[in-house]
Write an enzyme that holds these catalytic residues in place. Structure first.
Site, PDB file in Angstrom:
ATOM      1  N   TYR A   7      -4.177   5.280  -2.077  1.00 48.07           N
ATOM      2  CA  TYR A   7      -4.597   3.885  -2.206  1.00 48.07           C
ATOM      3  C   TYR A   7      -5.608   3.581  -1.110  1.00 48.07           C
ATOM      4  O   TYR A   7      -5.268   3.523   0.070  1.00 48.07           O
ATOM      5  CB  TYR A   7      -3.417   2.932  -2.104  1.00 48.07           C
ATOM      6  CG  TYR A   7      -2.290   3.166  -3.097  1.00 48.07           C
ATOM      7  CD1 TYR A   7      -2.480   3.876  -4.274  1.00 48.07           C
ATOM      8  CD2 TYR A   7      -1.030   2.673  -2.841  1.00 48.07           C
ATOM      9  CE1 TYR A   7      -1.442   4.082  -5.174  1.00 48.07           C
ATOM     10  CE2 TYR A   7       0.012   2.873  -3.733  1.00 48.07           C
ATOM     11  CZ  TYR A   7      -0.201   3.577  -4.893  1.00 48.07           C
ATOM     12  OH  TYR A   7       0.829   3.778  -5.768  1.00 48.07           O
ATOM     13  N   ASP A  29       5.918  -0.020  -0.754  1.00 52.11           N
ATOM     14  CA  ASP A  29       5.543   1.229  -1.426  1.00 52.11           C
ATOM     15  C   ASP A  29       4.027   1.364  -1.333  1.00 52.11           C
ATOM     16  O   ASP A  29       3.290   0.515  -1.811  1.00 52.11           O
ATOM     17  CB  ASP A  29       5.992   1.146  -2.885  1.00 52.11           C
ATOM     18  CG  ASP A  29       5.692   2.401  -3.687  1.00 52.11           C
ATOM     19  OD1 ASP A  29       5.011   3.316  -3.167  1.00 52.11           O
ATOM     20  OD2 ASP A  29       6.135   2.461  -4.837  1.00 52.11           O
TER      21      ASP A  29
END
Length: 126
Positions: free
Chosen positions: A32, A27
């Site tokens: 990010y 995931d």
């Protein structure tokens, strides 16, 4: 993960070890490390894409009819894969998904209850 280029090799090795030990789901998200985590995942799954289910998450500000397909393409390029197994929308806004203008999309199926953090949307890239 993906926030520090000097940790890229070590982070990829950790993911590869996880896969070797039986991890089957990764995931990640474009948010990010501003795509850096997706690049780490790409390196980790090279040669073993068939062993993992890849989930990635799109920024809320890319949740429009024009921006969403472009964001998806960028994620596919960073991940170095042909298909994302599950593409989620990170929903941080206070306005319920059902009240958004793009709610009328035929392939859009938002959660009916508040509190759901992510939901699936089908995108045709052709």
């Amino acid at each position: 993960m993906g926030e520090n280029k000097s940790a890229h090799t070590e982070e990829g090795a950790a993911l590869r070890l996880g896969i070797d030990l039986g991890m089957t789901l990764i995931d990640t998200a474009e948010m990010y490390g501003e795509g850096g985590a997706e690049r780490v995942v790409a390196d980790a799954i090279t040669g073993q894409r068939d062993r993992v289910f890849v989930v990635t998450i799109v920024y809320p500000h890319n949740a429009s009819r024009t921006k969403l397909p472009k964001a998806c393409e960028r994620s596919l390029r960073r991940l170095c894969i042909d298909a994302i197994d599950l593409y989620l929308l990170h929903w941080r806004e206070k306005i319920p998904a059902s009240r958004k203008p793009w709610r009328r999309s035929r392939n859009f199926d938002p959660p009916e209850r508040s509190g759901a953090g992510a939901f699936q949307i089908s995108i045709s890239m052709t």
